[in-house]
Scaffold this motif. Structure first.
Motif, PDB file in Angstrom:
ATOM      1  N   ASP A   1       0.828  -1.200   0.000  1.00 36.66           N
ATOM      2  CA  ASP A   1       0.000   0.000   0.000  1.00 36.66           C
ATOM      3  C   ASP A   1       0.866   1.255   0.000  1.00 36.66           C
ATOM      4  N   PHE A   2       1.921   1.246   0.815  1.00 38.68           N
ATOM      5  CA  PHE A   2       2.782   2.430   0.872  1.00 38.68           C
ATOM      6  C   PHE A   2       3.559   2.589  -0.429  1.00 38.68           C
ATOM      7  N   GLY A   3       3.964   1.476  -1.021  1.00 33.28           N
ATOM      8  CA  GLY A   3       4.622   1.553  -2.319  1.00 33.28           C
ATOM      9  C   GLY A   3       3.727   2.180  -3.360  1.00 33.28           C
ATOM     10  N   ALA A   4       2.457   1.766  -3.363  1.00 37.47           N
ATOM     11  CA  ALA A   4       1.498   2.332  -4.315  1.00 37.47           C
ATOM     12  C   ALA A   4       1.278   3.821  -4.053  1.00 37.47           C
ATOM     13  N   SER A   5       1.274   4.214  -2.778  1.00 35.96           N
ATOM     14  CA  SER A   5       1.086   5.629  -2.446  1.00 35.96           C
ATOM     15  C   SER A   5       2.262   6.467  -2.932  1.00 35.96           C
ATOM     16  N   LEU A   6       3.486   5.948  -2.768  1.00 35.69           N
ATOM     17  CA  LEU A   6       4.659   6.688  -3.229  1.00 35.69           C
ATOM     18  C   LEU A   6       4.701   6.791  -4.747  1.00 35.69           C
ATOM     19  N   ASP A   7       4.081   5.845  -5.428  1.00 35.64           N
ATOM     20  CA  ASP A   7       3.988   5.904  -6.889  1.00 35.64           C
ATOM     21  C   ASP A   7       2.800   6.735  -7.363  1.00 35.64           C
ATOM     22  N   GLY A   8       1.882   7.020  -6.438  1.00 33.94           N
ATOM     23  CA  GLY A   8       0.640   7.677  -6.833  1.00 33.94           C
ATOM     24  C   GLY A   8       0.376   8.978  -6.123  1.00 33.94           C
ATOM     25  N   ASP A   9      -0.569   8.964  -5.164  1.00 31.81           N
ATOM     26  CA  ASP A   9      -1.027  10.197  -4.529  1.00 31.81           C
ATOM     27  C   ASP A   9      -0.090  10.724  -3.454  1.00 31.81           C
ATOM     28  N   GLY A  10       0.874   9.926  -3.006  1.00 30.89           N
ATOM     29  CA  GLY A  10       1.874  10.416  -2.075  1.00 30.89           C
ATOM     30  C   GLY A  10       1.595  10.073  -0.624  1.00 30.89           C
ATOM     31  N   ILE A  11       2.594  10.359   0.223  1.00 28.55           N
ATOM     32  CA  ILE A  11       2.496  10.183   1.665  1.00 28.55           C
ATOM     33  C   ILE A  11       2.811  11.519   2.335  1.00 28.55           C
ATOM     34  N   TYR A  12       2.517  11.604   3.655  1.00 28.29           N
ATOM     35  CA  TYR A  12       2.593  12.872   4.367  1.00 28.29           C
ATOM     36  C   TYR A  12       3.309  12.683   5.702  1.00 28.29           C
ATOM     37  N   ALA A  13       4.113  13.669   6.076  1.00 29.36           N
ATOM     38  CA  ALA A  13       4.776  13.666   7.374  1.00 29.36           C
ATOM     39  C   ALA A  13       3.798  14.125   8.443  1.00 29.36           C
ATOM     40  N   GLY A  14       3.811  13.444   9.609  1.00 27.47           N
ATOM     41  CA  GLY A  14       2.861  13.794  10.654  1.00 27.47           C
ATOM     42  C   GLY A  14       3.389  13.578  12.058  1.00 27.47           C
TER      43      GLY A  14
END
Length: 293
Positions: A233-246
């Protein structure tokens, strides 16, 4: 001015715009970096930059140099940087956070005082991005959890804070990796977090905690740990909509981690991206020289 000249200028302008940071009070940010010192009382109220869950307080003299800092005034307050971060295999994303208003001791209850890391849901919090008004059932996170242990499994007293590195996928904790550090009392602390994408869905997730003392000048590393995790899931997020620092406060009856004096986030691209950037800059340089000649 011919079409080629216009195209060259537009290309250069687009590249320059991506590399030049935009500033708001004590905030400097680009598409891949954040640096905020919270000196100004308005810094954390910038809705363009931050997603806040709950109220915070600004301490005008809470920083190391007697300047400002951001206090988590109560339990379960969260703040996320709104910039979506992406990157392929080889990308490293770092966070560095300095906390100046802390109290980690054995005089508190056994619970979680703080959590930090990355999530693919900017509208919820890193501790459990499936909950709250912005939570979704498929939200995920990479977490560093601090836990005031007080006693071990045998009920014997301990003298340390337990750290947990883990993934959190679709509402459930993944594999958890533990370490400990001795109580640091009211000393200031710096947390350096590193998330490296080692494969399509594999990651190295780690931290270094430095005790910077009562004056902010200390360099004693009290704990460090890096572990490998898998998350499609995180791999897909980094390839797509991104991740966020929190960042998110926990139960402050278990200890205090607060007073954010500095928060920095940086994306270090995979080597291929550096090569592409270097090539683009070289091409632009050649085009400019030809125009001048």
């Amino acid at each position: 001015m011919n079409k080629k000249t216009i195209t060259s200028i537009c290309s250069l302008a687009a590249l320059s715009a991506a590399m030049i940071s935009s500033a708001y009070a004590g905030i400097t940010e680009t598409l891949t970096s954040l640096d905020v010192n919270f000196n100004d009382a308005a810094d954390h109220l910038n809705d363009t930059t931050f997603k806040r869950l709950g109220a915070f307080a600004h301490n005008p003299t809470g920083g190391i140099a007697g300047d400002g800092a951001l206090d988590f005034t109560a339990n379960y307050r969260a703040i996320n940087w709104k910039q979506a971060l992406t990157g392929g295999v080889g990308t490293t994303i770092t966070q560095s956070i300095v906390f100046t208003n802390n109290d980690l001791a054995n005089t508190y209850i056994q619970n979680v005082p703080f959590m930090m890391g990355f999530t693919n849901n900017v509208n919820s919090h890193v501790a459990n991005p499936t909950t709250g008004g912005g939570g979704t059932a498929t939200s995920d996170a990479f977490q560093l959890q601090l836990y005031n242990s007080l006693t071990n499994n045998a009920g014997e007293p301990t003298e340390y804070i337990s750290t947990t590195l883990r993934s959190f996928i679709d509402g459930s904790n993944g594999e958890q990796k533990y370490a400990n550090f001795a109580y640091t009392g009211t000393n200031m602390l710096r947390f350096d977090l590193t998330l490296t994408r080692t494969g399509t869905d594999t990651f190295d997730w780690g931290y270094v905690i430095t005790n910077v003392g009562g004056d902010g000048a200390g360099t004693t590393v009290v704990s460090s740990n890096t572990q490998s995790f898998t998350s499609a899931d995180f791999g897909a997020s980094l390839d797509g909509d991104g991740i966020y620092a929190g960042l998110r406060s926990g139960n402050q009856a278990s200890g205090l981690v607060s007073g954010v004096d500095q928060w920095s986030v940086n994306v270090v691209p995979e080597p291929r991206a550096y090569a592409l950037l270097a090539g683009a800059l070289a091409l632009i340089s050649v085009m400019i020289r030809r125009r001048r000649s």
